[in-house]
Motif scaffolding. Structure first.
Motif, mmCIF file in Angstrom:
data_model
loop_
_atom_site.group_PDB
_atom_site.id
_atom_site.type_symbol
_atom_site.label_atom_id
_atom_site.label_comp_id
_atom_site.label_asym_id
_atom_site.label_seq_id
_atom_site.Cartn_x
_atom_site.Cartn_y
_atom_site.Cartn_z
ATOM 1 N N PRO A 223 -3.938 -4.936 -1.395
ATOM 2 C CA PRO A 223 -4.596 -4.238 -2.507
ATOM 3 C C PRO A 223 -4.267 -4.902 -3.834
ATOM 4 O O PRO A 223 -3.101 -5.196 -4.114
ATOM 5 C CB PRO A 223 -4.010 -2.818 -2.421
ATOM 6 N N ASP A 224 -5.287 -5.162 -4.649
ATOM 7 C CA ASP A 224 -5.065 -5.824 -5.932
ATOM 8 C C ASP A 224 -5.196 -4.884 -7.123
ATOM 9 O O ASP A 224 -4.995 -5.289 -8.264
ATOM 10 C CB ASP A 224 -6.027 -7.008 -6.098
ATOM 11 N N SER A 225 -5.543 -3.630 -6.875
ATOM 12 C CA SER A 225 -5.603 -2.633 -7.947
ATOM 13 C C SER A 225 -5.520 -1.251 -7.315
ATOM 14 O O SER A 225 -5.592 -1.101 -6.096
ATOM 15 C CB SER A 225 -6.903 -2.772 -8.756
ATOM 16 N N ILE A 226 -5.396 -0.223 -8.149
ATOM 17 C CA ILE A 226 -5.263 1.129 -7.614
ATOM 18 C C ILE A 226 -6.578 1.654 -7.051
ATOM 19 O O ILE A 226 -6.597 2.651 -6.330
ATOM 20 C CB ILE A 226 -4.722 2.112 -8.672
ATOM 21 N N THR A 227 -7.685 0.989 -7.380
ATOM 22 C CA THR A 227 -8.979 1.416 -6.828
ATOM 23 C C THR A 227 -9.332 0.669 -5.544
ATOM 24 O O THR A 227 -10.365 0.952 -4.938
ATOM 25 C CB THR A 227 -10.102 1.211 -7.862
ATOM 26 N N SER A 228 -8.497 -0.288 -5.144
ATOM 27 C CA SER A 228 -8.760 -1.047 -3.925
ATOM 28 C C SER A 228 -8.476 -0.201 -2.696
ATOM 29 O O SER A 228 -7.697 0.749 -2.734
ATOM 30 C CB SER A 228 -7.886 -2.301 -3.878
ATOM 31 N N THR A 229 -9.120 -0.572 -1.597
ATOM 32 C CA THR A 229 -8.773 0.026 -0.314
ATOM 33 C C THR A 229 -7.578 -0.724 0.272
ATOM 34 O O THR A 229 -7.230 -1.815 -0.163
ATOM 35 C CB THR A 229 -9.954 -0.052 0.661
ATOM 36 N N GLY B 51 0.813 -1.211 0.000
ATOM 37 C CA GLY B 51 0.000 0.000 0.000
ATOM 38 C C GLY B 51 0.846 1.260 0.000
ATOM 39 O O GLY B 51 0.542 2.230 -0.711
ATOM 40 N N THR B 52 1.929 1.245 0.780
ATOM 41 C CA THR B 52 2.822 2.408 0.833
ATOM 42 C C THR B 52 3.495 2.653 -0.509
ATOM 43 O O THR B 52 3.541 3.790 -1.008
ATOM 44 C CB THR B 52 3.891 2.199 1.919
ATOM 45 N N SER C 240 -12.929 5.909 -1.203
ATOM 46 C CA SER C 240 -11.611 5.802 -0.582
ATOM 47 C C SER C 240 -10.809 4.708 -1.267
ATOM 48 O O SER C 240 -11.364 3.809 -1.895
ATOM 49 C CB SER C 240 -11.750 5.480 0.906
ATOM 50 N N GLY C 241 -9.493 4.775 -1.127
ATOM 51 C CA GLY C 241 -8.657 3.735 -1.699
ATOM 52 C C GLY C 241 -7.288 4.259 -2.091
ATOM 53 O O GLY C 241 -6.933 5.411 -1.821
ATOM 54 N N ILE C 242 -6.524 3.397 -2.733
ATOM 55 C CA ILE C 242 -5.165 3.729 -3.153
ATOM 56 C C ILE C 242 -5.165 4.943 -4.078
ATOM 57 O O ILE C 242 -4.362 5.871 -3.926
ATOM 58 C CB ILE C 242 -4.513 2.524 -3.860
ATOM 59 N N LEU C 243 -6.077 4.965 -5.051
ATOM 60 C CA LEU C 243 -6.113 6.054 -6.030
ATOM 61 C C LEU C 243 -6.414 7.388 -5.365
ATOM 62 O O LEU C 243 -5.739 8.395 -5.639
ATOM 63 C CB LEU C 243 -7.157 5.751 -7.097
ATOM 64 N N THR C 244 -7.413 7.427 -4.511
ATOM 65 C CA THR C 244 -7.793 8.682 -3.849
ATOM 66 C C THR C 244 -6.649 9.212 -2.990
ATOM 67 O O THR C 244 -6.323 10.407 -3.040
ATOM 68 C CB THR C 244 -9.039 8.465 -2.978
ATOM 69 N N ALA C 245 -6.029 8.327 -2.206
ATOM 70 C CA ALA C 245 -4.896 8.747 -1.382
ATOM 71 C C ALA C 245 -3.744 9.241 -2.248
ATOM 72 O O ALA C 245 -3.086 10.236 -1.910
ATOM 73 C CB ALA C 245 -4.443 7.583 -0.499
ATOM 74 N N SER C 246 -3.508 8.588 -3.382
ATOM 75 C CA SER C 246 -2.412 8.990 -4.267
ATOM 76 C C SER C 246 -2.642 10.361 -4.882
ATOM 77 O O SER C 246 -1.713 11.157 -5.028
ATOM 78 C CB SER C 246 -2.229 7.951 -5.380
ATOM 79 N N LEU C 247 -3.893 10.641 -5.251
ATOM 80 C CA LEU C 247 -4.207 11.941 -5.854
ATOM 81 C C LEU C 247 -3.948 13.083 -4.875
ATOM 82 O O LEU C 247 -3.394 14.131 -5.249
ATOM 83 C CB LEU C 247 -5.658 11.956 -6.328
#
Length: 285
Positions: free
Chosen positions: A228-234, A67-68, A140-147
């Protein structure tokens, strides 16, 4: 003050840095030893389980390392085009103009905003947009945090890159113009090669900021302990899992959280080391 006393005071002041660094490493290793001894270092790194059921505690750092790295690398990818555009605008194309000064001031202002403000903005403004675009069911998820991380690190990368671009000697650029080079050719063949190592170091610092960011990521990544299995995953980052569970942890779980903190420390140190080596090689070339 005598010169000898002056040297002694400088030596003592300089010695504080490695002593503090050594103390941090010692404390982390000591408190993380129980987790490494119980699970094994490699097993702790590669395990994706995180279960604190009484009598059957199993902890692994892989989901949080993933995730990091995912949030950081995505933020860096999104950051590069925007920060380079700002850096070239303020440091080369409009250097010394009022509009460049205004842009630099706004960039510096963004760099000074507390991370909790970015987290609140992301939660109440960006998350609904992500949901509306069907990029993530819960927003929420990887994509939102990345943005949101991207917006946070762009000012660091852009401001530092602009300063290095401004330091490129005018003689080199004027010589290229006298030979018929265009503005774009000067940027590609003069500015980037000369300022390249400095610009690269700016991105290393930006990555360091993204790796250790806690509150913003905690508010937006979804806080699930699954891989996480994709960028949209939490998911969870190493910083967010520590922030979420440190207050209620004890025993083996507390040691495991500190072990994750040690791994984060080592990853950050490794990235900085690689960055310094690449910068040195770029200067030699």
């Amino acid at each position: 003050m005598s010169d000898k006393l002056h040297r002694i005071l400088l030596f003592v002041a300089a010695l504080i840095v490695p002593v503090v660094c050594g103390g941090i490493v010692y404390a982390l290793v000591t408190d993380a030893y129980e987790a490494f001894e119980h699970f094994g270092f490699l097993n702790f790194l590669t395990s994706s389980e995180w279960s604190y059921t009484e009598g059957n505690e199993r902890y692994g750092a892989l989901p949080f390392i993933t995730g990091t790295l995912m949030t950081t690398l995505l933020a860096l990818v999104f950051c590069i085009p925007f920060s380079l555009a700002v850096a070239l605008f303020a440091g080369e194309y409009f250097k010394g103009t009022k509009i460049a000064a205004v842009l630099s001031a706004v960039t510096d202002l963004l760099a000074g905003i507390p991370s909790i403000i970015y987290g609140l903005w992301g939660f109440y403004t960006l998350r609904p947009v992500v949901m509306a675009l069907n990029l993530s069911p819960q927003g929420s998820g990887i994509l939102t945090a990345s943005l949101v991380l991207t917006i946070m690190i762009v000012p660091y990368a852009a401001s530092l890159s602009a300063e290095f671009i401004k330091l490129v000697p005018n003689d080199l650029k004027e010589g290229a113009y006298s030979l018929g080079a265009t503005k774009g050719e000067v940027v590609r063949k003069i500015v980037f090669p000369v300022a390249g190592s400095g610009v690269f170091s700016a991105y290393i610092l930006a990555v360091g900021r993204a790796l250790g960011e806690t509150m913003t990521v905690t508010m937006l990544i979804g806080n699930t302990n699954n891989m996480p299995d994709s960028i949209t995953s939490t998911g969870n980052s190493m910083a967010s899992i520590i922030a979420n569970q440190f207050g209620e942890a004890d025993g083996l779980r507390l040691s495991s959280l500190i072990a994750i903190g040690l791994i984060l420390f080592l990853i950050t140190a490794l990235i900085n080391m690689i960055g310094k080596i690449m910068i040195k090689r770029a200067r030699i070339i």
